[in-house]
Design an enzyme around this catalytic site. Structure first.
Site, PDB file in Angstrom:
ATOM      1  CG  ASP A  97       0.375   1.186  14.289  1.00 41.77           C
ATOM      2  OD1 ASP A  97       1.357   0.813  13.573  1.00 41.77           O
ATOM      3  OD2 ASP A  97      -0.545   1.958  14.430  1.00 41.77           O
ATOM      4  CE  LYS A 112       3.139   1.291  11.525  1.00 39.17           C
ATOM      5  NZ  LYS A 112       2.571   1.649  10.212  1.00 39.17           N
ATOM      6  NE  ARG A 160       3.984  -8.115  -2.211  1.00 32.51           N
ATOM      7  CZ  ARG A 160       3.288  -7.254  -1.741  1.00 32.51           C
ATOM      8  NH1 ARG A 160       2.103  -7.392  -1.192  1.00 32.51           N
ATOM      9  NH2 ARG A 160       3.888  -5.833  -1.536  1.00 32.51           N
ATOM     10  CE  LYS A 176       1.763   4.420  13.884  1.00 30.63           C
ATOM     11  NZ  LYS A 176       0.205   4.178  13.708  1.00 30.63           N
ATOM     12  CD  GLU A 234       0.239  -1.529  10.692  1.00 34.30           C
ATOM     13  OE1 GLU A 234       1.584  -2.124  10.511  1.00 34.30           O
ATOM     14  OE2 GLU A 234       0.016  -0.745  10.234  1.00 34.30           O
ATOM     15  CB  THR A 269      -0.894  -0.049   1.180  1.00 38.84           C
ATOM     16  OG1 THR A 269      -1.699  -1.341   1.339  1.00 38.84           O
ATOM     17  CG2 THR A 269      -1.943   1.179   1.094  1.00 38.84           C
ATOM     18  CB  VAL A 270       3.147   2.770   2.295  1.00 44.26           C
ATOM     19  CG1 VAL A 270       4.177   3.917   2.309  1.00 44.26           C
ATOM     20  CG2 VAL A 270       2.152   2.680   3.672  1.00 44.26           C
ATOM     21  CB  VAL A 283       4.887   8.999  14.447  1.00 48.00           C
ATOM     22  CG1 VAL A 283       3.893   9.418  15.391  1.00 48.00           C
ATOM     23  CG2 VAL A 283       5.909   8.275  14.990  1.00 48.00           C
ATOM     24  N   GLY A 310      -3.227   5.011   5.288  1.00 46.68           N
ATOM     25  CA  GLY A 310      -3.503   5.172   4.128  1.00 46.68           C
ATOM     26  C   GLY A 310      -2.552   5.374   3.234  1.00 46.68           C
TER      27      GLY A 310
HETATM   28  N1  HSE Z   1      -2.501   0.427  10.739  1.00 48.56           N
HETATM   29  C1  HSE Z   1      -2.025   1.810  11.026  1.00 48.56           C
HETATM   30  C2  HSE Z   1      -3.021   2.606  11.459  1.00 48.56           C
HETATM   31  C3  HSE Z   1      -1.239   2.237   9.766  1.00 48.56           C
HETATM   32  O1  HSE Z   1      -4.251   2.213  11.392  1.00 48.56           O
HETATM   33  O2  HSE Z   1      -2.804   3.575  11.954  1.00 48.56           O
HETATM   34  C4  HSE Z   1      -0.465   3.550   9.839  1.00 48.56           C
HETATM   35  O3  HSE Z   1       0.650   3.185  10.879  1.00 48.56           O
END
Ligand code: HSE
Length: 405
Positions: free
Chosen positions: A196, A100, A44, A200, A185, A10-11, A127, A298
């Site tokens: 998560d 992170k 992939r 952070k 995630e 995604t990122v 973060v 996102g």
């Molecule tokens: N899964 C994390 C969230 C993504 O929902 O904030 C960004 O760190």
């Protein structure tokens, strides 16, 4: 300037998209350099993707390419991202990351490697997704002693709690929707159980106070035990339940740092942070409270922060930015349950008179359909250990901290 991207999820795919779609503006901001994605590493296959010519499964295609000066690591996880980042920094390349978990676990080592090799390791996206927070903390707030930080640091859990609060949606339906929207995630346990947010908190605490804080030092509680009953009681007092990461300065040698659900009352800057949005409130002794708000998860919001770091690296290609922190120690993060007084929300099988016999200054809450033997209330300030002592032997359904921000 040639750049590469590790991980096309995604990122990573967002980073490639932003670099391509914003090449003109990026060129202006680097002072003339286009950041050309010359390699994308992923194990992939992506049939039909227009970048077929630059995909590789071989890390050495990036490591050994002297023309690649800046690498975005968006793989997630500690391994092999740690090994790859160490090698890239040791080869004199700048690395930026949204990872992170890696920064929280290995940030100190990687910052030291970057220093040794006179290069940069930047992690604005680690973060708060797209929210500028790392640079403001490191630079704009440099003239403050930081007194405390409280943040809604996880978009997925904030999205879930918002759906529970506003639509009475079940926890599992809200989680499924967050996953469908690409916020969660890979393993949503990291979101739901607070890991998560904990990572952070580690990064923010390390940056704010200059000593590395590890995830194992941060007591962490997620949102899976939050019920619609708790949500309703909090609402009766104009409160909302949020997953907060909190950090408090105690003295030169100690801080408190923890992640937990917390009741936030209307009027707090954090109370109106809904949906997938994140907010980080920083309390400085000169500036007072400042709040950073925006999309914390996102594809494109996170890519926005990664690309900003790539631009910064391109501008500082021959210079190391003075940035980072030193080693911490095992006593540095104290047990907040012993030392920090705060108010609590409690829901228990108790009568009001039983509550009044134990607590001196309480505010009782109510909800529709409240059973006659259930009482919910907000306590006066005490440590969590004192609260647990008072409630020992009682049937307690939930206790939730009350935020002071
Ligand atoms: N899964 C994390 C969230 C993504 O929902 O904030 C960004 O760190």
């Amino acid at each position: 300037m040639k750049v590469a991207v590790l991980g096309y999820g995604t990122v990573g795919s967002g980073v490639v998209e932003v670099l391509e779609s914003h090449c003109e503006v990026i060129k202006k901001r680097t002072g003339g350099d286009v950041l050309e994605v010359s390699r994308i590493l992923d194990l992939r296959d992506f049939p039909g993707d227009s970048h077929a010519a630059i995909f590789t499964k071989n890390f050495n295609d990036i490591l050994k390419d002297d023309e690649i000066k800046v690498v975005a690591e968006t793989m997630g996880g500690v391994n092999p991202a740690y090994e790859f980042t160490e090698k890239l920094l040791a080869a004199g390349k700048s690395v930026v990351t949204s990872n992170k978990e890696l920064v929280a676990q290995k940030g100190l080592q990687l910052l030291n490697t970057a220093k040794e090799h006179n290069t940069n390791y930047l992690f604005e996206a680690s973060v708060g997704g797209g929210i500028p927070i790392i640079r403001p903390m490191a630079q704009c707030l440099a003239g403050n002693n930081i007194e405390g930080i409280a943040g809604i640091l996880n978009g997925t859990t904030n999205f879930i709690l918002t759906k529970m609060i506003e639509e009475n949606m079940s926890f599992s339906d809200a989680l499924a929707l967050a996953q469908k929207n690409g916020y969660a995630e890979k393993d949503p346990t990291a979101d739901i159980e607070g890991h998560d947010a904990c990572r952070k908190v580690c990064i923010l605490a390390s940056l704010a106070f200059g000593k590395h804080v590890y995830p194992s030092q941060v007591q962490t509680q997620g949102i899976k035990d939050i019920t619609l009953q708790d949500v309703a009681y909090a609402a009766s007092a104009n409160g909302v339940i949020k997953l907060l990461g909190q950090i408090k300065y105690i003295d030169e040698n100690s801080i408190a740092a923890f992640v937990s659900p917390a009741v936030v009352f209307a009027g707090s800057q954090l109370a109106s942070v809904r949906d997938v949005f994140n907010a980080i409130l920083v309390r400085g002794d000169a500036v007072g409270d400042v709040c950073f708000y925006g999309r914390g998860a996102g594809k494109l919001p996170t890519a926005s922060a990664v690309v900003a770091d790539m631009v910064d690296c391109a501008k500082h290609i021959d210079r190391r930015k003075i940035f980072g922190w030193g080693a911490g120690d095992s006593d540095y993060v104290v047990d907040y349950k012993q030392v920090l007084p705060m108010q609590f929300y409690v829901r228990a099988k108790m009568s009001q008179s039983e509550v009044l016999a134990l607590f001196s200054d309480v505010k009782f809450l109510s909800r529709k359909g409240q059973p006659s033997d259930e009482t919910a209330f907000i306590t006066d300030k005490m440590t969590e250990n004192e609260l647990m002592q008072k409630l020992s032997g009682k049937v307690v359904y939930s206790t939730i901290k009350v935020a002071e921000y």
